[in-house]
Design a protein around this motif. Structure first.
Motif, mmCIF file in Angstrom:
data_model
loop_
_atom_site.group_PDB
_atom_site.id
_atom_site.type_symbol
_atom_site.label_atom_id
_atom_site.label_comp_id
_atom_site.label_asym_id
_atom_site.label_seq_id
_atom_site.Cartn_x
_atom_site.Cartn_y
_atom_site.Cartn_z
ATOM 1 N N THR A 31 66.080 63.047 75.399
ATOM 2 C CA THR A 31 65.980 64.123 74.414
ATOM 3 C C THR A 31 66.658 65.409 74.878
ATOM 4 O O THR A 31 67.012 66.255 74.056
ATOM 5 C CB THR A 31 64.507 64.427 74.079
ATOM 6 O OG1 THR A 31 63.806 64.757 75.277
ATOM 7 C CG2 THR A 31 63.843 63.229 73.423
ATOM 8 N N ASN A 32 66.859 65.589 76.167
ATOM 9 C CA ASN A 32 67.570 66.751 76.685
ATOM 10 C C ASN A 32 68.930 66.356 77.244
ATOM 11 O O ASN A 32 69.956 66.974 76.952
ATOM 12 C CB ASN A 32 66.725 67.442 77.742
ATOM 13 C CG ASN A 32 67.293 68.768 78.202
ATOM 14 O OD1 ASN A 32 67.022 69.214 79.314
ATOM 15 N ND2 ASN A 32 68.086 69.434 77.388
ATOM 16 N N ALA A 70 56.057 58.183 85.242
ATOM 17 C CA ALA A 70 57.179 59.022 84.821
ATOM 18 C C ALA A 70 57.733 58.621 83.470
ATOM 19 O O ALA A 70 58.294 59.453 82.747
ATOM 20 C CB ALA A 70 58.281 58.969 85.870
ATOM 21 N N MET A 71 57.592 57.343 83.090
ATOM 22 C CA MET A 71 58.140 56.880 81.818
ATOM 23 C C MET A 71 57.133 56.959 80.673
ATOM 24 O O MET A 71 57.428 56.538 79.555
ATOM 25 C CB MET A 71 58.643 55.443 81.954
ATOM 26 C CG MET A 71 59.851 55.283 82.848
ATOM 27 S SD MET A 71 61.251 56.307 82.310
ATOM 28 C CE MET A 71 61.318 57.473 83.677
ATOM 29 N N ALA A 72 55.939 57.476 80.933
ATOM 30 C CA ALA A 72 54.957 57.663 79.855
ATOM 31 C C ALA A 72 55.495 58.672 78.852
ATOM 32 O O ALA A 72 56.050 59.713 79.236
ATOM 33 C CB ALA A 72 53.630 58.148 80.431
ATOM 34 N N GLY A 110 61.295 63.096 82.286
ATOM 35 C CA GLY A 110 62.335 63.900 81.662
ATOM 36 C C GLY A 110 61.885 65.315 81.397
ATOM 37 O O GLY A 110 62.668 66.267 81.522
ATOM 38 N N ASN A 111 60.615 65.485 81.016
ATOM 39 C CA ASN A 111 60.066 66.819 80.776
ATOM 40 C C ASN A 111 60.134 67.660 82.044
ATOM 41 O O ASN A 111 60.468 68.847 82.006
ATOM 42 C CB ASN A 111 58.621 66.692 80.284
ATOM 43 C CG ASN A 111 58.126 67.941 79.592
ATOM 44 O OD1 ASN A 111 58.334 69.048 80.062
ATOM 45 N ND2 ASN A 111 57.446 67.766 78.469
ATOM 46 N N PRO A 162 61.893 75.841 80.175
ATOM 47 C CA PRO A 162 61.392 75.707 78.812
ATOM 48 C C PRO A 162 60.136 74.874 78.620
ATOM 49 O O PRO A 162 59.555 74.881 77.539
ATOM 50 C CB PRO A 162 62.564 75.019 78.096
ATOM 51 C CG PRO A 162 63.165 74.149 79.149
ATOM 52 C CD PRO A 162 63.016 74.909 80.443
ATOM 53 N N SER A 163 59.685 74.143 79.645
ATOM 54 C CA SER A 163 58.627 73.148 79.440
ATOM 55 C C SER A 163 57.252 73.771 79.233
ATOM 56 O O SER A 163 56.880 74.735 79.907
ATOM 57 C CB SER A 163 58.568 72.209 80.651
ATOM 58 O OG SER A 163 57.440 71.358 80.586
#
Length: 328
Positions: A31-32, A70-72, A110-111, A162-163
């Motif tokens: 998404t980023n 991490a993939m959740a 990713g976040n 930004p998170s």
């Protein structure tokens, strides 16, 4: 968009081996990263799809804490019974971020690796961005900087992280587990993201080729006494001007422990343990909350257009602590 290779990793070991390829990037929800690649901000030579690796579980740990893979997906974590009941601060922060569609795609790993939304970084038409082109200058310093940092910035970069999720993880004193060519290690959330200094192009303390495996939460999640407050220009799908993750452990009318972190004000989630320590041993009160806010904001240096953030942040800190205290 620059041509790139694509490989779907079948195992963590394969992902790590592929990750040593020059120009390789790990791809989760995308998404980023995909936005950055489309805009030419980053130019990956190889995308390594790690989204199918067995790292998507949310489980209780033997010490009474929790491990989040991490993939959740962000939406799955926010709505997981273990997170909603024992770590409401994290659930609230996740639900405050992005949109339902993005939360369904975005991963926890990713976040953690989100890049700033500074327009001088995102738009390659702007020549001056030390984060994108080291040594080129910072267009935001003398330009449009209403949304930029008031804490921990440098002459090289005044961008903000930004998170929303990371602000809650910082307050909760989480640990990020990673594996790389030199083995596995745990990184405290307070140390995972970097302040810009003279090298703003480096967002985190990850070493080359390291893959995020998951996040560990400690046993004390401040269940029932937590509040995530996000102040933004519109009610949804907007990044924070200021956000506050606040939680209190109140017993017998006295604060026994406190968790406090800020978002939207620095290059990383902003936390100062001494601000939390100032609350311990006191009754919940506006005076105590104000003292903690002043400590957390100590040393703030607004840019030319965002001085309002200092007042906004102090009021938001007090308001978030009031809400958490009222729950207690």
């Amino acid at each position: 968009m620059t041509p790139f290779g694509y490989r779907r990793a079948q195992s963590i070991d394969e992902a790590l081996r592929l990750g040593l390829t020059p120009g390789a990037h790990f791809l989760g929800g995308g998404t980023n990263l995909i936005d950055l690649a489309k805009g030419g901000v980053v130019q990956p030579m190889l995308l390594i799809d790690v989204s199918r690796l067995p790292l998507a579980d949310v489980t209780a740990t033997a010490d009474g804490g929790a491990r989040i893979g991490a993939m959740a997906r962000n939406s799955d974590v926010a709505n997981h019974p273990l997170i909603r009941t024992r770590y409401p601060l994290l659930s609230q922060a996740l639900l405050a971020g992005a949109s339902p569609q993005l939360r369904n795609m975005a991963t926890v790993g990713g976040n953690l690796l989100q890049r700033t939304r500074c327009p001088y970084f995102y738009d390659t038409g702007f020549e001056h961005c030390n984060k994108r082109a080291p040594g080129s200058g910072c267009g935001a310093v003398g330009g449009i900087n209403r949304n930029h940092a008031i804490l921990g910035a440098s002459a090289a970069c005044i961008a903000t992280h930004p998170s929303d999720m990371c602000v809650a993880l910082a307050a909760l004193r989480a640990q990020v587990h990673v594996r790389g060519p030199r083995g596995e290690r745990a990184i405290a959330m307070a140390d995972f993201h970097r302040l810009p200094g003279d090298t703003p192009q480096r967002d985190t303390t990850l070493a080359a080729g390291e893959l995020i495996l998951g996040v560990d939460l400690p046993p004390d999640g401040f269940a029932g006494h937590a509040h995530y407050l996000k102040v933004r220009d519109r009610a949804s799908y907007a990044f924070a001007l200021v956000s506050v993750a606040a939680a209190l452990d109140v017993r017998g009318g006295v604060i026994r422990d406190a968790a406090l972190a800020l978002g939207g004000v620095a290059h990383k989630p902003w936390r100062r343990p001494e601000a939390e320590a100032r609350l311990v041993g006191h009754e919940p009160s506006d005076a105590a909350f104000g003292e903690a806010a002043d400590l957390l904001l100590q040393g703030a240096r607004p840019a030319s257009q965002n001085g309002f953030k200092l007042t906004l942040a102090r009021r938001a800190i007090v308001r978030a602590l009031q809400t958490a205290g009222a729950q207690a």
